[in-house]
Design an enzyme around this catalytic site. Structure first.
Site, PDB file in Angstrom:
ATOM      1  N   CYS A  54       0.714  -1.338   0.057  1.00  0.00           N
ATOM      2  CA  CYS A  54       0.028  -0.123   0.004  1.00  0.00           C
ATOM      3  C   CYS A  54       0.906   1.166  -0.148  1.00  0.00           C
ATOM      4  O   CYS A  54       1.619   1.275   0.952  1.00  0.00           O
ATOM      5  CB  CYS A  54      -0.990   0.093   1.310  1.00  0.00           C
ATOM      6  SG  CYS A  54      -1.850   1.554   1.646  1.00  0.00           S
ATOM      7  N   GLY A  55       0.880   2.067  -0.929  1.00  0.00           N
ATOM      8  CA  GLY A  55       1.508   3.422  -1.111  1.00  0.00           C
ATOM      9  C   GLY A  55       1.192   4.332   0.150  1.00  0.00           C
ATOM     10  O   GLY A  55       2.371   5.045   0.543  1.00  0.00           O
ATOM     11  N   HIS A  56      -0.019   4.460   0.523  1.00  0.00           N
ATOM     12  CA  HIS A  56      -0.582   5.197   1.751  1.00  0.00           C
ATOM     13  C   HIS A  56       0.287   4.921   2.762  1.00  0.00           C
ATOM     14  O   HIS A  56       0.742   5.598   3.790  1.00  0.00           O
ATOM     15  CB  HIS A  56      -1.888   5.213   1.944  1.00  0.00           C
ATOM     16  CG  HIS A  56      -2.575   6.007   0.700  1.00  0.00           C
ATOM     17  ND1 HIS A  56      -2.516   7.391   0.499  1.00  0.00           N
ATOM     18  CD2 HIS A  56      -3.544   5.554  -0.206  1.00  0.00           C
ATOM     19  CE1 HIS A  56      -3.367   7.608  -0.541  1.00  0.00           C
ATOM     20  NE2 HIS A  56      -3.855   6.381  -1.087  1.00  0.00           N
ATOM     21  N   CYS A  57       0.405   3.560   3.214  1.00  0.00           N
ATOM     22  CA  CYS A  57       1.118   2.763   4.173  1.00  0.00           C
ATOM     23  C   CYS A  57       2.497   3.265   4.230  1.00  0.00           C
ATOM     24  O   CYS A  57       3.350   3.659   5.209  1.00  0.00           O
ATOM     25  CB  CYS A  57       0.937   1.289   4.445  1.00  0.00           C
ATOM     26  SG  CYS A  57      -0.977   0.692   4.314  1.00  0.00           S
TER      27      CYS A  57
END
Length: 494
Positions: A54-57
């Site tokens: 996950c990029g946001h993570c």
């Protein structure tokens, strides 16, 4: 130093619950065998459920670690933990994790939804607000200076009498605003020493004006909450994963978006000239700068139907008007042009900017007809036909899966003069009368202009029966899955 802190955390928690807890950058790495024990025996713990891909993570990870390290250095009883939700699926299901990252705060074992920001200071401020008094009591000038130095933003209230209307409003607001630190000074000599007056409210920050005094005559919770939000943000906010939640979750619901290229020097060329205008209207409209060189920001350009060649440019969006978009008369980014654009918006003289592609020459050549905004009404509201329309997004995985089935559906009804099977790219074409929030959305327009949504299984048989029965046969699909959430219109990613 970081390694020693990790060892201390392990030893401290290990002695408390009888097991050693692995850590990464002072963040506890939790698995199912340890989770319940840690949650039940740790008074305060914030847990991030993440996915490695996950990029946001990935963007959150360094800020999360920074917050955990700062809390450890303070010997705080507050801990931060993380769970790989792709490995610990039972835990993810138990806590209804439907997207990444999901953060849950546990206070004496009781879960509380996290609603703060994604930067280290925001995380710490939110947790401390949940675990302590709404405002820190300041007893000395040294403590005041330390608090101001330690926080990116902090709001001081100077109230010798905490029972006055303003003091009560200040303390109530402090309890309502989770992502900022509030402090209260009650000693009259200390108030004078800090060069303030009784009933003053002052916001201190590490950017732009170092201190801003509340100048309004009236002070209540709503007014102060809005003032704190406006003054705690830069005059021009640069869009990023970290600022997105504040931009879209804040009190300001009108946004002026300025699309710029850092590589071309647009930020230096335009932003200083726009800051006076942004400051004038900041209580009504937030000015947001978007670097279009970032790959992650391409969806925003698509949402506005823009191409990189149009940058630099500006658009205005009204969140509470179904994300209505407005376009200036020219791409000029001078202060005068932008102020005129803003004034026209508030005067109500601007029309919504609705996206539309040109009508393809061969739009009706295939069994599935291709609609755009310019020919939608003419085709769909033909009272001699019933029309099934799929609203899709080119990037939507579920839409791609539906293509062969929908093509078969078009072939099935190709020779039926009463039926039209059609599709429209809803990311490139907008309709004033129809707003789409997820993809694919399928609607049947009957001959008497009634509209029915298809909520059944996306099968040839299900869709065929839906059309043949004029929308009467449509079985409900199962509850929304994690994958379905990925195909929502990208409001939170703007």
């Amino acid at each position: 130093m970081r390694f020693l802190l990790s060892i201390c955390v392990i030893a401290l928690l290990g002695s408390a619950i009888g097991d050693e807890i692995p850590t990464e950058d002072n963040v506890l790495v939790l698995t199912k065998p340890l989770f319940d024990d840690v949650i039940s025996k740790t008074e305060y713990i914030l847990v991030e459920f993440y996915a490695p891909w996950c990029g946001h993570c990935k963007s959150l990870a360094p800020e999360y670690a920074k917050a955990a390290t700062k809390l450890a250095e303070e010997d705080s009883p507050i801990k931060l933990g993380k769970v790989d939700a792709t490995q610990e699926q039972d835990l993810a299901e138990q806590y209804k994790v439907r997207g990444y990252p999901t953060l849950i705060f546990f206070k004496n074992g009781n879960p509380i939804e996290y609603s703060g920001g994604r930067q280290a200071d925001d995380i710490i401020a939110w947790i401390k607000k949940k675990t302590g008094p709404p405002a820190v009591n300041v007893a000395s000038s040294e403590q005041a200076k330390e608090l101001i130095a330690a926080n990116n933003v902090i709001i001081f209230g100077f109230f010798p009498d905490q029972t006055t209307q303003k003091a009560v409003a200040f303390l109530n607001t402090a309890g309502l605003v989770d992502d900022q630190v509030f402090a209260i000074v009650t000693d009259e000599k200390l108030i004078e020493e800090l060069e303030a007056k009784a009933e003053d409210v002052v916001l201190y920050k590490k950017f732009e004006d170092p201190s801003v005094k509340f100048e309004g005559e009236d002070l209540n919770e709503d007014i102060l909450k809005n003032w704190v939000f406006v003054q705690s943000m830069p005059t021009v906010v640069e869009f990023s994963h970290e600022t997105a939640s504040k931009i879209f979750g804040g009190q300001i619901k009108y946004h002026l978006l300025v699309f710029l290229s850092k590589k071309n020097g647009d930020f230096e060329k335009y932003l200083d000239g726009l800051k006076p205008v942004a400051k004038t209207y900041r209580e009504k409209i937030m000015t947001v700068a978007i670097d279009t060189d970032e790959d992650d920001h391409q969806r925003i350009l698509e949402f506005f139907g823009m191409k990189k060649e149009e940058v630099p440019a500006a658009r205005l969006i009204a969140l509470e008007q179904d994300m209505a978009k407005y376009k200036p008369a020219s791409n000029e980014l001078t202060a005068n042009a932008i102020e005129e654009f803003i004034q026209s918006f508030f005067a109500g003289t601007l029309k919504q900017h609705l996206l539309s592609e040109d009508v393809p020459e061969d739009w009706s050549a295939q069994p599935v007809k291709v609609l755009v905004a310019k020919n939608f009404d003419e085709v769909v509201f033909d009272t001699n036909k019933k029309v099934l329309v799929e609203f899709y997004a080119p990037w939507c995985g579920h839409c791609k899966q539906l293509v062969p089935i929908y093509d078969q559906l078009g072939e099935h009804f190709e020779k039926d003069d009463d039926v039209v099977i059609a599709k429209i790219d809803a990311t490139a074409n907008e309709l004033e009368h129809t707003k789409i929030t997820s993809f694919p959305t399928i609607k049947l327009y009957s001959k008497d202009n009634q509209v029915k949504d298809y909520n059944g299984e996306r099968t040839l048989a299900g869709l065929t029966k839906f059309v043949e029965t004029d929308g009467e046969a449509s079985e409900a699909v199962p509850s929304v899955s994690e994958e379905d959430e990925e195909d929502a219109a990208p409001r939170d990613e703007l």
